[in-house]
Design a protein around this motif. Sequence first.
Motif, PDB file in Angstrom:
ATOM      1  N   ARG A   9       0.997  -1.085   0.475  1.00  0.00           N
ATOM      2  CA  ARG A   9       0.154   0.395   0.302  1.00  0.00           C
ATOM      3  C   ARG A   9       0.341   1.350   0.050  1.00  0.00           C
ATOM      4  O   ARG A   9       1.387   1.074   0.408  1.00  0.00           O
ATOM      5  CB  ARG A   9      -0.856  -0.048   1.317  1.00  0.00           C
ATOM      6  CG  ARG A   9      -2.272  -0.800   1.397  1.00  0.00           C
ATOM      7  CD  ARG A   9      -3.107  -0.487   0.605  1.00  0.00           C
ATOM      8  NE  ARG A   9      -4.222  -1.690   0.078  1.00  0.00           N
ATOM      9  CZ  ARG A   9      -4.207  -3.165  -0.037  1.00  0.00           C
ATOM     10  NH1 ARG A   9      -3.099  -3.238  -1.053  1.00  0.00           N
ATOM     11  NH2 ARG A   9      -5.483  -3.575  -0.385  1.00  0.00           N
ATOM     12  N   ARG A  10       0.060   2.463  -0.665  1.00  0.00           N
ATOM     13  CA  ARG A  10       1.246   3.864  -0.390  1.00  0.00           C
ATOM     14  C   ARG A  10       0.168   4.071   0.891  1.00  0.00           C
ATOM     15  O   ARG A  10      -0.917   4.257   0.513  1.00  0.00           O
ATOM     16  CB  ARG A  10       0.812   4.307  -1.679  1.00  0.00           C
ATOM     17  CG  ARG A  10       1.625   4.176  -2.903  1.00  0.00           C
ATOM     18  CD  ARG A  10       1.933   5.088  -3.574  1.00  0.00           C
ATOM     19  NE  ARG A  10       1.903   4.922  -5.094  1.00  0.00           N
ATOM     20  CZ  ARG A  10       3.580   4.359  -5.172  1.00  0.00           C
ATOM     21  NH1 ARG A  10       4.294   4.439  -4.856  1.00  0.00           N
ATOM     22  NH2 ARG A  10       3.716   3.896  -6.471  1.00  0.00           N
ATOM     23  N   VAL A  11       1.222   4.960   1.402  1.00  0.00           N
ATOM     24  CA  VAL A  11       0.854   5.821   2.878  1.00  0.00           C
ATOM     25  C   VAL A  11       0.207   6.827   1.746  1.00  0.00           C
ATOM     26  O   VAL A  11       0.945   7.812   1.414  1.00  0.00           O
ATOM     27  CB  VAL A  11       1.807   5.961   3.390  1.00  0.00           C
ATOM     28  CG1 VAL A  11       1.231   6.889   5.012  1.00  0.00           C
ATOM     29  CG2 VAL A  11       2.184   4.595   4.009  1.00  0.00           C
ATOM     30  N   ARG A  12      -0.218   7.705   2.881  1.00  0.00           N
ATOM     31  CA  ARG A  12      -1.770   8.625   2.490  1.00  0.00           C
ATOM     32  C   ARG A  12      -1.217   9.447   3.763  1.00  0.00           C
ATOM     33  O   ARG A  12      -2.113   9.065   4.610  1.00  0.00           O
ATOM     34  CB  ARG A  12      -2.461   8.485   2.032  1.00  0.00           C
ATOM     35  CG  ARG A  12      -3.949   9.831   1.682  1.00  0.00           C
ATOM     36  CD  ARG A  12      -5.058  10.035   1.031  1.00  0.00           C
ATOM     37  NE  ARG A  12      -5.758   8.958   2.699  1.00  0.00           N
ATOM     38  CZ  ARG A  12      -7.044   7.935   2.900  1.00  0.00           C
ATOM     39  NH1 ARG A  12      -6.272   7.236   1.619  1.00  0.00           N
ATOM     40  NH2 ARG A  12      -7.432   7.888   3.716  1.00  0.00           N
ATOM     41  N   ASP A  49      -2.301  12.432   5.940  1.00  0.00           N
ATOM     42  CA  ASP A  49      -3.864  13.124   6.282  1.00  0.00           C
ATOM     43  C   ASP A  49      -3.027  14.271   6.797  1.00  0.00           C
ATOM     44  O   ASP A  49      -3.957  15.690   6.530  1.00  0.00           O
ATOM     45  CB  ASP A  49      -4.597  13.358   7.196  1.00  0.00           C
ATOM     46  CG  ASP A  49      -5.441  11.619   7.100  1.00  0.00           C
ATOM     47  OD1 ASP A  49      -4.972  10.966   6.379  1.00  0.00           O
ATOM     48  OD2 ASP A  49      -5.701  10.921   8.093  1.00  0.00           O
ATOM     49  N   PRO A  74       6.225   8.372  -3.615  1.00  0.00           N
ATOM     50  CA  PRO A  74       6.468   7.730  -3.050  1.00  0.00           C
ATOM     51  C   PRO A  74       6.512   6.385  -1.879  1.00  0.00           C
ATOM     52  O   PRO A  74       5.714   5.582  -3.011  1.00  0.00           O
ATOM     53  CB  PRO A  74       4.323   8.145  -2.595  1.00  0.00           C
ATOM     54  CG  PRO A  74       4.216   9.216  -3.148  1.00  0.00           C
ATOM     55  CD  PRO A  74       4.713   8.898  -4.911  1.00  0.00           C
ATOM     56  N   GLN A 101      -1.423   2.063  11.596  1.00  0.00           N
ATOM     57  CA  GLN A 101      -1.907   2.565  11.479  1.00  0.00           C
ATOM     58  C   GLN A 101      -2.163   4.065  13.252  1.00  0.00           C
ATOM     59  O   GLN A 101      -2.164   5.212  13.825  1.00  0.00           O
ATOM     60  CB  GLN A 101      -3.246   3.158  11.037  1.00  0.00           C
ATOM     61  CG  GLN A 101      -4.354   3.888  10.693  1.00  0.00           C
ATOM     62  CD  GLN A 101      -5.012   3.986   9.822  1.00  0.00           C
ATOM     63  OE1 GLN A 101      -6.194   2.578   9.696  1.00  0.00           O
ATOM     64  NE2 GLN A 101      -5.628   4.740   8.676  1.00  0.00           N
ATOM     65  N   ILE A 127      -2.688   9.312   9.494  1.00  0.00           N
ATOM     66  CA  ILE A 127      -2.502   8.496   8.075  1.00  0.00           C
ATOM     67  C   ILE A 127      -3.801   7.347   7.485  1.00  0.00           C
ATOM     68  O   ILE A 127      -4.498   7.272   8.304  1.00  0.00           O
ATOM     69  CB  ILE A 127      -1.285   7.693   8.279  1.00  0.00           C
ATOM     70  CG1 ILE A 127      -1.576   6.390   8.508  1.00  0.00           C
ATOM     71  CG2 ILE A 127      -0.030   8.445   8.194  1.00  0.00           C
ATOM     72  CD1 ILE A 127      -0.561   5.588   8.671  1.00  0.00           C
ATOM     73  N   PHE A 171      -4.561   4.733   3.522  1.00  0.00           N
ATOM     74  CA  PHE A 171      -3.667   4.041   2.448  1.00  0.00           C
ATOM     75  C   PHE A 171      -4.921   4.279   1.439  1.00  0.00           C
ATOM     76  O   PHE A 171      -5.614   3.762   1.261  1.00  0.00           O
ATOM     77  CB  PHE A 171      -3.085   2.089   3.009  1.00  0.00           C
ATOM     78  CG  PHE A 171      -2.800   2.177   4.533  1.00  0.00           C
ATOM     79  CD1 PHE A 171      -1.763   3.133   4.610  1.00  0.00           C
ATOM     80  CD2 PHE A 171      -3.731   2.583   5.495  1.00  0.00           C
ATOM     81  CE1 PHE A 171      -1.280   2.142   5.360  1.00  0.00           C
ATOM     82  CE2 PHE A 171      -3.295   1.799   6.793  1.00  0.00           C
ATOM     83  CZ  PHE A 171      -1.920   1.890   6.819  1.00  0.00           C
ATOM     84  N   ASP A 172      -3.988   4.180   0.262  1.00  0.00           N
ATOM     85  CA  ASP A 172      -3.710   4.246  -1.354  1.00  0.00           C
ATOM     86  C   ASP A 172      -3.861   2.865  -1.874  1.00  0.00           C
ATOM     87  O   ASP A 172      -2.761   2.062  -1.474  1.00  0.00           O
ATOM     88  CB  ASP A 172      -3.515   5.483  -1.216  1.00  0.00           C
ATOM     89  CG  ASP A 172      -4.405   6.838  -1.686  1.00  0.00           C
ATOM     90  OD1 ASP A 172      -5.068   6.469  -1.213  1.00  0.00           O
ATOM     91  OD2 ASP A 172      -3.401   7.904  -1.307  1.00  0.00           O
ATOM     92  N   SER A 224      -1.877   0.377  -4.513  1.00  0.00           N
ATOM     93  CA  SER A 224      -0.098   0.728  -5.188  1.00  0.00           C
ATOM     94  C   SER A 224      -1.049  -0.035  -6.253  1.00  0.00           C
ATOM     95  O   SER A 224      -1.486  -1.286  -6.350  1.00  0.00           O
ATOM     96  CB  SER A 224       0.580  -0.350  -4.084  1.00  0.00           C
ATOM     97  OG  SER A 224       1.674  -0.473  -4.590  1.00  0.00           O
TER      98      SER A 224
END
Length: 515
Positions: A376-379, A381, A412, A427, A438, A440-441, A443
């Motif tokens: 996963r990519r970390v998003r 906030d 990223p 998280q 954070i 998750f988006d 990948s």
Amino acid sequence: MSSADLAHEVARRRTFAIISHPDAGKTTLTEQLLQVGGAIQLAGQVRAKGERRRTRSDWMAIERARGISVVTSVMTFEHEGIVFNLLDTPGHEDFSEDTYRTLTAVDCAVMVIDAAKGIEARTRKLFEICRLRDIPIVTFINKMDRESLDPFALLQEIADGLALDTAPLTWPVGRAGQFAGTVSLADEAYPLALPADDPRRAALVEEIELARAGLPAFSLADFRAGHLTPVLFGAAIKGIGVADLLATIAQYGPPPRAQAADTRVVAAAESALTALVFKIQANMDPNHRDRIAFARICSGRLVRGMRLRQVRTGRSLPLTAPQFFFARDRALAEEAYAGDVVGIPNHGGLRIGDTLTEGETLRFLGVPAFAPEILRRVRLDDAMKAKKLRQALPELAEEGVVQVFRPLDGSPPLVGVVGALQLDVLQARLAAEYGVAIGFDPSPFALARWLSGPPAALAAFMARERGAIAEDIDGDPVFLATSAFMLRRTAEHAPDLSFRDIKDTERQAIASGVS
């Protein structure tokens, strides 16, 4: 210290892990073992209410909230002349890496089985790991106070499913609501407070006769060799059978074993100290931002104030404040011996898999990292927390909470985990310990594999596939694939390279092939 005194201290150590499928009662059993051993006065229950009944081994907020273990807790205590190092491992498969690393640090394991369910998938997997490491296993069949399978059926399932001889040391008296405790098969009298006409007494005599006639007798040699498991019955939530289990570990459990290193086998009673770092835990005390490396002493005697060599870097490490742990509680360790697990406070210098010695250059191997199954990519906030996130992710990666991959193309970072619950833990810990929120988006990549091969071929491949190359926390190259098909196709076109799904933390790859 004389060699005889050192050998005596080593011989009275018992270092063991408790393994099971989730909800088999592992953490409850851990609490009861600590109570029987005099380590705590009141055993908590995972779902009990009130601060006084919080479990001691599950100390993180997310563990108490969800009623599960997500990190290995280390508890050292002494009982009747034996020093026990108890490692309570996560039962959930999403935290299998932590459990696998912990099993590199123990000499035997207690396998907890739910009497109503028998051998479950997670139990079977953990057993196989123990077998690969030649770890002897004591079996505790729990929850006999509930509706359960027949004891003979349970023993047969263990024998058939795990290819392991079973030698019961105790036997249950009654079942479910009629469960009255257990008796020792070595005791001819069966002392129980049961009336002479109680049907349970007659059934007990018949069952024990069948058990003695049809099941193997206990053999210490077969147990130590991993061919046989002693079996005890009980109900951990009521404390039944727990004292028998602790006595069995004390009497039959192996003392610290010799450990294989890259250059030789290290005997536990050697005078020179060696140790293996198998776990890192950060922020156990949030007020002090501490970072503890848990090390299994493999040989010799540790004395507070001594200096050790960190083999990976060649640096000298002063042991100014080594600590014994009791879950989150701790005490200074003035001395410790082979088999003991000690905590070493440090500021990031120690890594999982590090070997510590008094000067000798050797490495204990076999502490693996597994390729993640979820990427996963970390998003972030709050963009103002970017610096904090850059600090936090490597620290949690070094601890083994997640793996972090930094793509070479500057995109990223990705986090990789074995199971989805690890993302929840990441998280929660980022929010609680670092104040970073954070999400998750998705990948574009599905698989990660460590790369190795001839330097020229590796450099050419990395230049050609730059958009799919990342570095892990150690700076080792990783290939990111969008699918299993693309992984196989890429590997076919790069025959000089190896794409591995397991990496030893001492950077010695374990051949496992593309999968």
